[in-house]
Design an enzyme around this catalytic site. Structure first.
Site, PDB file in Angstrom:
ATOM      1  N   LEU A 268       0.804  -1.105  -0.001  1.00  0.00           N
ATOM      2  CA  LEU A 268       0.103   0.084  -0.094  1.00  0.00           C
ATOM      3  C   LEU A 268       0.880   1.392  -0.072  1.00  0.00           C
ATOM      4  CD1 LEU A 268      -1.748  -2.140   0.814  1.00  0.00           C
ATOM      5  CD2 LEU A 268      -3.131  -0.805   2.063  1.00  0.00           C
TER       6      LEU A 268
ATOM      7  N   ASP B 293       1.369  -3.091   6.190  1.00  0.00           N
ATOM      8  CA  ASP B 293       0.948  -2.305   4.662  1.00  0.00           C
ATOM      9  C   ASP B 293       1.308  -3.573   3.669  1.00  0.00           C
ATOM     10  OD1 ASP B 293       3.779  -2.019   5.030  1.00  0.00           O
ATOM     11  OD2 ASP B 293       3.740  -0.182   4.239  1.00  0.00           O
ATOM     12  N   GLU B 294       1.720  -4.588   3.760  1.00  0.00           N
ATOM     13  CA  GLU B 294       2.054  -5.543   2.686  1.00  0.00           C
ATOM     14  C   GLU B 294       1.534  -6.972   2.864  1.00  0.00           C
ATOM     15  OE1 GLU B 294       6.254  -5.630   1.907  1.00  0.00           O
ATOM     16  OE2 GLU B 294       6.779  -3.466   2.514  1.00  0.00           O
TER      17      GLU B 294
ATOM     18  N   TYR C 110       0.024   4.708   6.416  1.00  0.00           N
ATOM     19  CA  TYR C 110      -0.701   5.559   7.755  1.00  0.00           C
ATOM     20  C   TYR C 110      -1.114   6.803   7.086  1.00  0.00           C
ATOM     21  CZ  TYR C 110       1.629   2.383  11.136  1.00  0.00           C
ATOM     22  OH  TYR C 110       2.206   1.359  11.956  1.00  0.00           O
TER      23      TYR C 110
END
Length: 424
Positions: free
Chosen positions: A20, A111-112, A24
């Site tokens: 992504l 995020d992965e 955040y």
DNA sequence: TGGGGTTAT
DNA sequence: ATAACCC
């Protein structure tokens, strides 16, 4: 066809890595759309841990100090991101979305994700062949702009993989409002490396002929996922600086220097080889909460900090539904030199009578504080001066609650051997 | 340099 | 319990 799949097994997998964009910051923009289009940074203590692309255009970098960031970019908007709850929640929504397509989803950080889409690709390939259709179109970029050979079934399968990756990204955008990159390749290492080639909100597929080009173009060995700070330092003393150096280095010497296991693994990585499977992450193995600070130097302060950490942590554990059987306290002691390595921890089993009370939030907190203070005294002699800069509490060894002990009714009713534990 | 995570030894 | 790795 399931036989042909298992025969290939690790040889011809199709793996997608999803990464992504500035996660955040994106979550904050989803929470508050007025932030969109403005330079935005997410702050933890005095650090800007990540920022959106508007801020990056103006010179803000990840992990920059707030001071430097404000100097570079006075208009920078900062939001505090020390409470990870919104990011953690969104992170699991992404993983769950991917799990709707396919069960083989492995998380890496918040995020992965890696997804092994070999079986989905195989299904679509069969559909395509049965419909007599020979037209397949790649989605997104092809690494190195390499030509696709439509007679090469490996190429075709990766191209189908690129279409599935596109669908993943469209679903994330449509349902969660998030953008990200994707990389498609034959293993985790390569999919991760190739996902970063075109950077925000784009995707890239790697065909096997360009594999050596991708891995050798890494400018330093520490860019190889799996080769971290320590291993890089040890390799440097051996004169190994580049990926090519590592490829060419004598295996026997490397094995003696790093041990057989690490040596063989990282040398394979240097060739772009990685047979590690996509391991479904499932629910978390641990729940922790930490806080860092300039100084904490008395027992009373330690107790106060622990009492601050516990309620939200216990709430997370409670919402998970499983019961932790181990608790751990971690500290970081101040040291002017060697700032980044000095953590110690002590852990112990949670007494069974306490485990059972884990739904009853408040009754569990003061006995836990007592346990944690005992762990603290195992590390620190409170008669001597000390200077802590971090405290962390972690619950692990999570076990499912036996169904016979679920719910307040089942707990009080005698179970008959025939009823399989519904508690009715 | 934050506030998290994982696996191997 | 620590050490290494990842974000």
């Amino acid at each position: 066809h399931s036989k042909s799949v298992s025969a290939r097994n690790t040889a011809g997998r199709v793996i997608v890595h999803i990464d992504l964009d500035c996660f955040y910051a994106q979550v904050e923009m989803v929470r508050n759309p007025e932030l969109r289009g403005k330079p935005l940074g997410v702050q933890q203590k005095y650090i800007v841990v990540t920022c959106n692309y508007e801020a990056r255009k103006l010179g803000v970098k990840k992990l920059m100090s707030v001071k430097d960031a404000k100097e570079k970019c006075p208009q920078l908007i900062l939001v505090n991101g020390e409470d990870l709850t919104p990011y953690r929640e969104m992170s699991y929504k992404v993983t769950e979305l991917l799990e709707e397509f396919c069960p083989l989803v492995e998380r890496l950080g918040f995020d992965e994700n890696f997804v092994d889409i070999t079986e989905i690709v195989e299904k679509r390939l069969n559909q395509l062949q049965q419909s007599g259709c020979s037209r397949v179109c790649v989605s997104g970029h092809v690494y190195n702009n390499q030509d696709i050979n439509l007679h090469d079934t490996t190429h075709i399968r990766l191209v189908i993989g690129s279409q599935i990756a596109e669908e993943f990204r469209q679903a994330m955008r449509a349902r969660l409002g998030l953008t990200g990159c994707a990389g498609v390749a034959s293993n985790k290492l390569l999919s991760k490396l190739v996902s970063g080639i075109f950077k925000p909100n784009q995707q890239t597929v790697l065909l096997p002929e360009s594999c050596q080009d991708l891995i050798r173009n890494l400018d330093h060995i520490q860019k190889v996922p799996g080769i971290g700070y320590k291993t890089t330092k040890r390799l440097e003393t051996l004169g190994v600086r580049s990926v090519c150096d590592l490829q060419a280095f004598p295996s026997a010497v490397l094995e003696k220097e790093l041990g057989v296991s690490i040596a063989q693994r990282i040398q394979k990585l240097s060739y772009g080889e990685d047979d590690s499977p996509v391991t479904p992450s499932g629910p978390p193995q641990s729940f922790s909460d930490e806080d860092s600070f300039k100084k904490c130097s008395s027992e009373v302060e330690v107790k106060e900090k622990i009492e601050e950490l516990l309620p939200s942590l216990l709430d997370r554990v409670y919402k998970d539904g499983r019961q932790p059987h181990t608790v751990r306290l971690t500290i970081r002691q101040f040291s002017s030199t060697d700032k980044w390595f000095n953590r110690e921890s002590r852990q112990c089993p949670i007494p069974p009578h306490l485990i059972q009370k884990f739904g009853k939030e408040s009754s569990v907190i003061s006995p836990l504080v007592d346990i944690l203070m005992k762990l603290f005294r195992k590390m620190i002699n409170i008669n001597l001066p000390f200077h802590l800069t971090l405290l962390s509490v972690c619950f692990s060894n999570l076990k499912d609650v036996p169904s016979s002990k679920k719910g307040s009714i089942g707990f009080y009713l005698k179970q008959t051997p025939q009823t399989s534990g519904s508690g009715k």
